[in-house]
Design a protein around this motif. Structure first.
Motif, PDB file in Angstrom:
ATOM      1  N   VAL A 171      -3.258  -4.663 -10.255  1.00  0.00           N
ATOM      2  CA  VAL A 171      -4.083  -5.066 -11.573  1.00  0.00           C
ATOM      3  C   VAL A 171      -4.798  -3.910 -11.771  1.00  0.00           C
ATOM      4  O   VAL A 171      -5.547  -3.212 -10.696  1.00  0.00           O
ATOM      5  CB  VAL A 171      -4.909  -6.278 -11.549  1.00  0.00           C
ATOM      6  CG1 VAL A 171      -5.471  -6.439 -12.864  1.00  0.00           C
ATOM      7  CG2 VAL A 171      -3.985  -7.577 -11.511  1.00  0.00           C
ATOM      8  N   LEU A 172      -5.144  -3.244 -12.938  1.00  0.00           N
ATOM      9  CA  LEU A 172      -5.596  -2.060 -13.328  1.00  0.00           C
ATOM     10  C   LEU A 172      -6.934  -2.467 -14.218  1.00  0.00           C
ATOM     11  O   LEU A 172      -6.574  -3.680 -14.795  1.00  0.00           O
ATOM     12  CB  LEU A 172      -4.873  -0.816 -13.994  1.00  0.00           C
ATOM     13  CG  LEU A 172      -3.786  -0.366 -13.195  1.00  0.00           C
ATOM     14  CD1 LEU A 172      -2.662   0.301 -14.088  1.00  0.00           C
ATOM     15  CD2 LEU A 172      -4.156   0.452 -11.990  1.00  0.00           C
ATOM     16  N   PRO A 173      -7.944  -1.735 -14.506  1.00  0.00           N
ATOM     17  CA  PRO A 173      -8.805  -2.095 -15.375  1.00  0.00           C
ATOM     18  C   PRO A 173      -8.697  -2.221 -16.922  1.00  0.00           C
ATOM     19  O   PRO A 173      -7.542  -1.942 -17.283  1.00  0.00           O
ATOM     20  CB  PRO A 173     -10.275  -0.956 -15.160  1.00  0.00           C
ATOM     21  CG  PRO A 173      -9.698  -0.417 -13.855  1.00  0.00           C
ATOM     22  CD  PRO A 173      -8.388  -0.607 -13.893  1.00  0.00           C
ATOM     23  N   VAL A 185       4.863  -4.575  -9.627  1.00  0.00           N
ATOM     24  CA  VAL A 185       4.673  -5.091 -10.956  1.00  0.00           C
ATOM     25  C   VAL A 185       3.005  -4.490 -11.183  1.00  0.00           C
ATOM     26  O   VAL A 185       2.457  -4.406 -10.407  1.00  0.00           O
ATOM     27  CB  VAL A 185       4.464  -6.741 -11.059  1.00  0.00           C
ATOM     28  CG1 VAL A 185       3.849  -7.012 -12.593  1.00  0.00           C
ATOM     29  CG2 VAL A 185       5.841  -7.209 -10.996  1.00  0.00           C
ATOM     30  N   THR A 186       2.832  -4.000 -12.547  1.00  0.00           N
ATOM     31  CA  THR A 186       1.476  -3.579 -12.826  1.00  0.00           C
ATOM     32  C   THR A 186       0.919  -4.543 -14.093  1.00  0.00           C
ATOM     33  O   THR A 186       1.775  -4.677 -14.994  1.00  0.00           O
ATOM     34  CB  THR A 186       1.294  -1.912 -13.310  1.00  0.00           C
ATOM     35  OG1 THR A 186       2.123  -1.716 -14.430  1.00  0.00           O
ATOM     36  CG2 THR A 186       1.801  -1.290 -11.781  1.00  0.00           C
ATOM     37  N   VAL A 187      -0.192  -4.741 -14.059  1.00  0.00           N
ATOM     38  CA  VAL A 187      -0.958  -5.372 -15.347  1.00  0.00           C
ATOM     39  C   VAL A 187      -2.369  -4.564 -15.429  1.00  0.00           C
ATOM     40  O   VAL A 187      -3.184  -4.248 -14.658  1.00  0.00           O
ATOM     41  CB  VAL A 187      -1.321  -6.731 -14.976  1.00  0.00           C
ATOM     42  CG1 VAL A 187      -1.849  -7.356 -16.274  1.00  0.00           C
ATOM     43  CG2 VAL A 187      -0.068  -7.549 -14.385  1.00  0.00           C
ATOM     44  N   GLY A 188      -2.289  -4.010 -16.685  1.00  0.00           N
ATOM     45  CA  GLY A 188      -3.589  -3.387 -17.012  1.00  0.00           C
ATOM     46  C   GLY A 188      -3.742  -3.103 -18.480  1.00  0.00           C
ATOM     47  O   GLY A 188      -2.588  -3.056 -19.328  1.00  0.00           O
ATOM     48  N   SER A 189      -4.909  -3.048 -19.281  1.00  0.00           N
ATOM     49  CA  SER A 189      -4.771  -2.934 -20.564  1.00  0.00           C
ATOM     50  C   SER A 189      -4.983  -1.466 -21.107  1.00  0.00           C
ATOM     51  O   SER A 189      -5.642  -0.906 -20.330  1.00  0.00           O
ATOM     52  CB  SER A 189      -5.724  -4.029 -21.391  1.00  0.00           C
ATOM     53  OG  SER A 189      -7.140  -3.267 -21.599  1.00  0.00           O
ATOM     54  N   PHE A 220      -0.491  -4.859 -20.774  1.00  0.00           N
ATOM     55  CA  PHE A 220       1.036  -4.836 -20.520  1.00  0.00           C
ATOM     56  C   PHE A 220       1.379  -5.141 -19.200  1.00  0.00           C
ATOM     57  O   PHE A 220       0.697  -4.681 -18.180  1.00  0.00           O
ATOM     58  CB  PHE A 220       1.531  -3.125 -20.707  1.00  0.00           C
ATOM     59  CG  PHE A 220       1.386  -2.819 -22.058  1.00  0.00           C
ATOM     60  CD1 PHE A 220       2.393  -3.000 -23.111  1.00  0.00           C
ATOM     61  CD2 PHE A 220       0.107  -2.172 -22.703  1.00  0.00           C
ATOM     62  CE1 PHE A 220       2.075  -2.540 -24.305  1.00  0.00           C
ATOM     63  CE2 PHE A 220      -0.085  -1.839 -23.909  1.00  0.00           C
ATOM     64  CZ  PHE A 220       0.902  -2.124 -24.792  1.00  0.00           C
ATOM     65  N   VAL A 221       2.388  -6.096 -18.993  1.00  0.00           N
ATOM     66  CA  VAL A 221       2.967  -6.419 -17.767  1.00  0.00           C
ATOM     67  C   VAL A 221       4.132  -5.550 -17.387  1.00  0.00           C
ATOM     68  O   VAL A 221       5.013  -5.766 -18.141  1.00  0.00           O
ATOM     69  CB  VAL A 221       3.283  -7.983 -17.610  1.00  0.00           C
ATOM     70  CG1 VAL A 221       3.998  -8.269 -16.310  1.00  0.00           C
ATOM     71  CG2 VAL A 221       2.078  -8.663 -18.002  1.00  0.00           C
ATOM     72  N   VAL A 222       4.247  -4.806 -16.561  1.00  0.00           N
ATOM     73  CA  VAL A 222       5.253  -3.674 -16.429  1.00  0.00           C
ATOM     74  C   VAL A 222       5.838  -4.251 -15.007  1.00  0.00           C
ATOM     75  O   VAL A 222       5.336  -4.119 -13.946  1.00  0.00           O
ATOM     76  CB  VAL A 222       4.951  -2.367 -16.421  1.00  0.00           C
ATOM     77  CG1 VAL A 222       6.038  -1.255 -16.212  1.00  0.00           C
ATOM     78  CG2 VAL A 222       4.139  -2.047 -17.555  1.00  0.00           C
ATOM     79  N   LEU A 262       2.799 -15.067 -14.072  1.00  0.00           N
ATOM     80  CA  LEU A 262       1.523 -14.343 -14.243  1.00  0.00           C
ATOM     81  C   LEU A 262       0.850 -14.881 -15.634  1.00  0.00           C
ATOM     82  O   LEU A 262       1.670 -14.956 -16.882  1.00  0.00           O
ATOM     83  CB  LEU A 262       1.577 -12.994 -14.368  1.00  0.00           C
ATOM     84  CG  LEU A 262       2.319 -12.177 -13.119  1.00  0.00           C
ATOM     85  CD1 LEU A 262       2.142 -10.650 -13.256  1.00  0.00           C
ATOM     86  CD2 LEU A 262       1.698 -12.593 -11.711  1.00  0.00           C
ATOM     87  N   GLY A 263      -0.367 -15.402 -15.379  1.00  0.00           N
ATOM     88  CA  GLY A 263      -1.211 -15.426 -16.698  1.00  0.00           C
ATOM     89  C   GLY A 263      -2.135 -14.412 -17.065  1.00  0.00           C
ATOM     90  O   GLY A 263      -2.750 -13.983 -15.870  1.00  0.00           O
TER      91      GLY A 263
END
Length: 263
Positions: free
Chosen positions: A42-44, A80-84, A98-100, A140-141
């Protein structure tokens, strides 16, 4: 067979409006946590640009390129990465997480609750849908920063089958204890894992405290960042979540017929 995933948060000082510098920081952090076996990162919030409000339209033009690079890295590293990031759609700018997942965009969540105190609603459009998405590391939520103050959203994500709550954020001083308390509460009340990444350092007049967190469904802090750039990781064991839910049966004991629809 036990289902487990190593989750991580990458915490760094976002350089306002400097997409390339922020991208290189994020990529380096992702690679480092992958070396420690992390598969979910997870990114900021708004990690490529920060809240450079007057330049967001131009900065959003860089987002497709950033996503292509992330797609390549996640495919190469099996993660998997998640960050806005700022997203431009039909002339509007959204704060979109984005969920990549392994080379593809598995889902996108546009921030529902805009922080009017800081003027977000003047520069950004609000999303209109929650997101729970199946990925190679689990369901993932996704929520973003200020969303934490709206527990209804998180209960919806839980009821729709989320296993991990991913929360990118830019949460500044002096509200550190709100951040920590709300994240633990969202984990405890929904009996879910939480992976939250905050930024650190100073952007304009705001001072960000970091304190990214990885939390168990019991509310235990599995890993926590300090106030400087760092990466943290922890093992999420889904069997522990299932076992805990069987001990404290919050979902079976709910009374939705009494709650009704909240005004």
């Amino acid at each position: 067979m036990e289902r487990k995933v190593c989750a991580a948060a990458v915490q760094f000082n976002i350089e306002l409006g400097e997409v390339e510098a922020n991208l290189q920081k994020a990529l380096a952090g992702i690679r480092r946590v992958r070396e420690k076996d992390a598969r979910l990162v997870v990114l900021p919030e708004m990690w490529s640009s920060g809240y450079a409000y007057k330049r967001l339209a131009a900065l959003a033009e860089e987002t497709p390129r950033v996503l292509e690079i992330l797609k390549g890295l996640t495919a190469e590293k099996n993660m998997v990465t998640v960050g806005s990031l700022p997203e431009k759609v039909d002339g509007r700018i959204y704060n979109t997480a984005f969920v990549v997942d392994n080379g593809r965009i598995a889902g996108r969540y546009r921030k529902l609750h805009l922080f009017s105190t800081m003027g977000e609603d003047r520069f950004l459009a609000a999303g209109d849908a929650a997101l729970v998405v199946s990925t190679s590391v689990g369901r993932l939520g996704v929520a973003i920063c200020y969303d934490l103050r709206f527990p209804e959203l998180f209960r919806k994500l839980a009821l729709e089958g989320a296993e991990i709550l991913c929360v990118p954020a830019e949460w500044p001083k002096p509200r550190q204890e709100h951040w920590r308390t709300l994240l633990r509460a969202r984990a405890i009340e929904n009996q879910l894992f939480v992976a939250a990444a905050n930024c650190c350092g100073i952007q304009g007049k705001l001072d960000f405290f970091g304190m990214s967190l990885l939390i168990s469904p019991r509310g235990e802090i599995l890993a926590e960042g300090g106030e400087t750039e760092t990466e943290l990781s922890a093992l999420f064991n889904f069997e522990e979540m299932t076992s805990y839910r069987s001990q404290i049966r919050c979902y079976q004991d709910r009374r939705p017929e009494i709650y009704g629809t909240l005004p």
